[in-house]
Design a protein around this motif. Structure first.
Motif, PDB file in Angstrom:
ATOM      1  N   GLY A 462      12.232   9.442   8.585  1.00 43.96           N
ATOM      2  CA  GLY A 462      11.640  10.668   9.104  1.00 43.96           C
ATOM      3  C   GLY A 462      10.149  10.743   8.891  1.00 43.96           C
ATOM      4  N   PHE A 463       9.563   9.717   8.288  1.00 44.58           N
ATOM      5  CA  PHE A 463       8.100   9.631   8.171  1.00 44.58           C
ATOM      6  C   PHE A 463       7.662   8.256   8.663  1.00 44.58           C
ATOM      7  N   ASP A 464       6.397   8.125   8.967  1.00 47.79           N
ATOM      8  CA  ASP A 464       5.847   6.893   9.528  1.00 47.79           C
ATOM      9  C   ASP A 464       5.550   5.906   8.402  1.00 47.79           C
ATOM     10  N   ARG A 465       6.356   4.853   8.318  1.00 43.79           N
ATOM     11  CA  ARG A 465       6.188   3.860   7.261  1.00 43.79           C
ATOM     12  C   ARG A 465       5.397   2.637   7.706  1.00 43.79           C
ATOM     13  N   GLU A 466       5.052   2.569   8.963  1.00 48.71           N
ATOM     14  CA  GLU A 466       4.374   1.395   9.505  1.00 48.71           C
ATOM     15  C   GLU A 466       2.870   1.454   9.214  1.00 48.71           C
ATOM     16  N   ASN A 467       2.312   0.297   8.851  1.00 45.30           N
ATOM     17  CA  ASN A 467       0.865   0.129   8.675  1.00 45.30           C
ATOM     18  C   ASN A 467       0.270   1.104   7.655  1.00 45.30           C
ATOM     19  N   SER A 468       1.067   1.458   6.655  1.00 40.58           N
ATOM     20  CA  SER A 468       0.589   2.303   5.559  1.00 40.58           C
ATOM     21  C   SER A 468       0.558   1.474   4.280  1.00 40.58           C
ATOM     22  N   LEU A 469      -0.515   1.627   3.532  1.00 40.88           N
ATOM     23  CA  LEU A 469      -0.727   0.836   2.320  1.00 40.88           C
ATOM     24  C   LEU A 469      -0.827   1.768   1.129  1.00 40.88           C
ATOM     25  N   SER A 470      -0.091   1.458   0.036  1.00 38.45           N
ATOM     26  CA  SER A 470      -0.183   2.232  -1.206  1.00 38.45           C
ATOM     27  C   SER A 470      -1.020   1.461  -2.221  1.00 38.45           C
ATOM     28  N   ILE A 471      -1.999   2.135  -2.801  1.00 32.21           N
ATOM     29  CA  ILE A 471      -2.858   1.525  -3.813  1.00 32.21           C
ATOM     30  C   ILE A 471      -2.748   2.355  -5.083  1.00 32.21           C
ATOM     31  N   SER A 472      -2.380   1.723  -6.192  1.00 33.48           N
ATOM     32  CA  SER A 472      -2.274   2.419  -7.469  1.00 33.48           C
ATOM     33  C   SER A 472      -3.667   2.717  -8.004  1.00 33.48           C
ATOM     34  N   ILE A 473      -3.909   3.980  -8.407  1.00 31.44           N
ATOM     35  CA  ILE A 473      -5.246   4.401  -8.840  1.00 31.44           C
ATOM     36  C   ILE A 473      -5.148   5.245 -10.099  1.00 31.44           C
TER      37      ILE A 473
END
Length: 793
Positions: A462-473
């Motif tokens: 139900g959310f857009d998972r494509e071309n998304s990047l997670s960066i730990s900060i």
């Protein structure tokens, strides 16, 4: 006499090489799984056996009861509990808390590595048997001890005592000692332990949430409380004390305590294996897991035992004359039983040797086995292995020995032997069907597991998972990094969040009328861009404001489930309404989002709140142009290094993270191995039975060929009975496999349907493998020269 038994057994094994191979390989395969189970059971029983007073040391666990009467057992308890017990009850000799709130990136000796740690009271070092290799315990504020492995990771062989380490959001700590933990099995795991005296300082500097005197917090989160009772203290006295202090704690929480909490004790020596399912459990193995592994191992071993019984009884007619001659010569039935039992035990001991070879080879598969290295140096375990092999040989040989020794010599020598036991659907056929039933049930269950895990890994959340990047900060520097990243080519938007979607969320409680009617709700801390990055859909209202000031936290977004739970008429009517959080904070609903799966698909959809809280941001979510997916990573890393030169750049594509997290390849590989073992054993047994059947009918085959029968007719004649057995096994196994799969899927709120195609594919694989086994052997028999088979007649 025993030497004669062994010699005869060896001769029979050598004479019938194929049957011996099938029996030894099958038993070795089953034994391998059983030996793995024995290793795990032994490991589970060795947990926490090194502590000095394990019989009178207790962990306090919490039972949480909802207004609906649902009870959840939790392994944690409030931080103030230990002090209250020590202060008010004389039978409490010592208390120790382990407060897991010290995990993340550690910087020491010019290295930055992840580590998991906790705060611990001074009495931790006397309640538990962890031995200090160097230095002294961490008691003073901002001091810490390291585990042996952690000290070697950062400092090698050098003495770390007196050195310092630092941690984001926690500051610097001085190392006072090193604990020996490498060979100890404990339900507690940690890389470092800081002094509990550090907690007040960290709370004052806002590096920790103020929970040290708060009864409301940590009933169900991260604090584990241990109590050492004085010798002679009655368990009932301790139980009454816990009941009284539970009431005091709930009263201290105030009128918003919509759940009831009761405390009970769990003796330290009884933590492993875990007899009940605990939320926030530690690292002890569970009794249910051990029983499951042991049950699977015994089933596979039972299949191998079926092979032995089947093949031995199938050869009974050829050995009947041997039994008759021995009885005529004066042998007692006990002596004949002893001979066959000796053969079975010898075969079992040979299988043990092969099982050890398989076990050693599995050291190359750490996802399947992590404990085989202890086998070579553990004499007690070898005694278990030998005893298990002897028992296996005895049980497997018992039925054939009793049947074969019961033959009457007169009937045998006259050729009148025709045991009714093997006519029609006799024992042999029943055992063969059972083997394939078990194999097919395993196969269906693993196929359902794979389909469910794949569904969880690839489904639309139900959310857009494509071309998304997670960066730990680190939350304190996210704005500078976000600004720098947003300037890079190929980056569409940069958002901040407390946690990536699809995994775990925070928790809060909401009320529309202040201090009453609170509902539980999950929560994410996000900024405005996060909604656009994830492609979330508004049903009413608008997004969070653009302001980066703390006043933006006044506005929140809810999902449909939250609107329904708060009893608003619809999404539009909820917009602009005021809510109160469980810490008395007032917020206003800015918008309502369409429901989406923000957690694991095993969980049902629950109320959700999104709120701007920059102090809780731990990840940047970067939306990338599809064409820039490959080239953007080096640019992101360069931007990271400019702002954080001494910290590692940790990133993950959202779709890859969801896929890898939910597919559970380790579990599937173990399950696949078990299916392969079960099917291999069943096919080996089938091969043995087909081989024996074709051998006994070889003259019939010769006569039929001379009378004009072709190869196809001979193959059909020899194989049709076995194919019927496979079909019967399929008819029995498919409903059982379907039921097992449905039971597994019941644990998931969102799950697949077990299709006819899935069941048919599993049945097809079994029929294909079984038919190839039958066809290969019967085809060879059909090609034999009839002259050679009949020339002795």
């Amino acid at each position: 006499m025993f030497n004669n038994y062994v010699k005869i057994a060896l001769r029979n094994l050598w004479k019938h090489k194929l049957f011996s191979f099938i029996n030894i390989f099958g038993l070795a395969t089953g034994m391998t799984v059983c030996l793995l189970a024995l290793i795990q059971v032994k490991d589970a029983l060795e947990y926490d056996t090194f502590h000095p007073h394990a019989d009178r040391t207790y962990r306090i666990i919490t039972d949480v009861t909802t207004p609906q009467g649902d009870v959840t057992a939790v392994a944690t308890s409030p931080l103030p509990l230990a002090e209250a017990l020590q202060k008010n009850y004389g039978f409490v000799e010592k208390t120790a808390r382990v407060y897991y709130n010290l995990s993340g990136e550690i910087t020491a000796a010019q290295k930055v590595l992840p580590a998991d740690g906790a705060f611990a009271d001074p009495d931790f070092y006397t309640l538990f048997g962890f031995r200090l290799l160097l230095g002294r315990p961490a008691i003073e504020p901002r001091t810490v001890v390291l585990s042996q492995q952690t000290a070697e990771r950062f400092f090698g062989k050098a003495n770390p005592v007196g050195r310092t380490l630092s941690m984001k959001d926690r500051g610097s700590f001085t190392i006072t000692g090193v604990l020996a933990t490498d060979k100890l099995k404990s339900h507690l795991h940690f890389d470092l332990l800081a002094s509990m005296a550090s907690v007040p300082l960290l709370e004052q500097s806002h590096q920790l949430e103020p929970h040290l005197t708060d009864w409301k917090s940590h009933w169900t989160t991260s604090t584990y409380t241990y109590v050492l009772l004085r010798e002679g203290t009655a368990r009932q006295s301790f139980k009454k004390a816990l009941a009284a202090i539970s009431a005091q704690g709930v009263q201290a929480m105030g009128p918003k305590a919509d759940q009831s909490y009761t405390l009970r004790s769990q003796v330290l020596s009884g933590i492993s294996p875990a007899r009940e399912e605990l939320r926030n459990s530690t690292w002890e193995p569970t009794l249910g897991g051990l029983l499951a592994v042991g049950g699977l191992a015994l089933v596979i071993l039972l299949l191998a035992g079926f092979n032995y019984v089947n093949l031995t009884l199938a050869r009974s007619l050829s050995r009947a004359r041997e039994v008759g001659v021995r009885k005529v010569a004066g042998a007692l039935r006990a002596q004949i039983v002893g001979q066959f039992m000796a053969e079975s035990v010898l075969l079992s001991m040979l299988a043990l040797g092969f099982a050890y070879v398989f076990l050693t080879a599995m050291e190359l598969l750490p996802s399947i086995l992590r404990s085989t290295q202890t086998v070579q140096r553990d004499g007690t375990l070898w005694l278990f292995f030998l005893g298990f092999a002897l028992l296996t040989g005895f049980v497997a040989g018992l039925v054939p020995a009793r049947v074969l020794s019961n033959y009457q010599p007169v009937q045998v020598l006259r050729g009148q032997l025709g045991p009714k036991l093997f006519r029609g659907m006799g024992l042999r056929k029943g055992l063969m069907v059972a083997q394939f039933v078990v194999s097919l049930v395993f196969m269906v269950f693993v196929a359902v597991m794979y389909q469910q895990f794949r569904y969880m890994a690839t489904a639309s959340y139900g959310f857009d998972r494509e071309n998304s990047l997670s960066i730990s900060i680190a939350s304190k520097d996210y704005r500078r990094l976000a600004h720098s990243v947003s300037q890079l080519p190929g980056v569409q938007r940069v958002a901040a969040t407390s946690s990536p979607l699809g995994f775990h969320s925070g928790f809060t409680r909401l009320s529309p009328d202040r201090n009453r009617n609170y509902i539980p709700s999950n929560m994410y801390s996000v900024d405005r861009n996060f909604v656009d990055n994830m492609g979330l859909t508004f049903l009413a209202g608008q997004n969070l404001p653009r302001s980066v000031s703390d006043s933006a936290g006044y506005f929140v977004l809810l999902n449909e489930k939250a609107v329904t739970a708060l009893k608003f008429k619809n999404a539009q009517s909820a917009v602009g309404q005021l809510l109160w959080l469980d810490d008395s904070t007032e917020v206003q609903i800015a918008g309502v989002l369409q429901d989406f799966n923000y957690q694991n698909l095993s969980q049902p959809l629950r109320p959700l709140m999104l709120r701007y809280q920059p102090d809780e941001f731990h990840y940047l979510n970067v939306k990338v142009e599809p064409s820039a997916r490959v080239g953007v990573i080096p640019a992101l890393e360069q931007a990271w290094k400019q702002l954080n030169p001494h910290e590692p750049f940790t990133w993950q594509w959202v779709d890859d993270e969801l896929y890898n997290h939910h597919l559970h390849l380790d579990d599937l590989s173990v399950s696949g191995l078990l299916v392969f073992m079960a099917l291999s054993i069943a096919c080996l047994g089938l091969l043995g039975m087909v081989t024996y059947s074709t051998t006994t009918r070889i003259k019939e085959v010769g006569i039929r060929k001379i009378m004009g029968a072709n190869v196809a007719q001979i193959v059909t004649l020899l194989s049709r009975d076995f194919v019927r057995l496979l079909l019967l096994a399929g008819a029995i196994a498919l409903p059982l496999g379907y039921a097992a799969g449905r039971l597994f899927l019941h644990e998931f709120a969102h799950h697949i349907d077990i299709s006819v195609g899935l069941l048919g594919s599993c049945l097809g694989v079994m029929l294909l493998v079984g038919s190839l086994t039958i066809g290969w052997r019967t085809y060879r028999a059909a090609l034999t020269d009839p002259v050679k088979n009949l020339r002795t007649e």
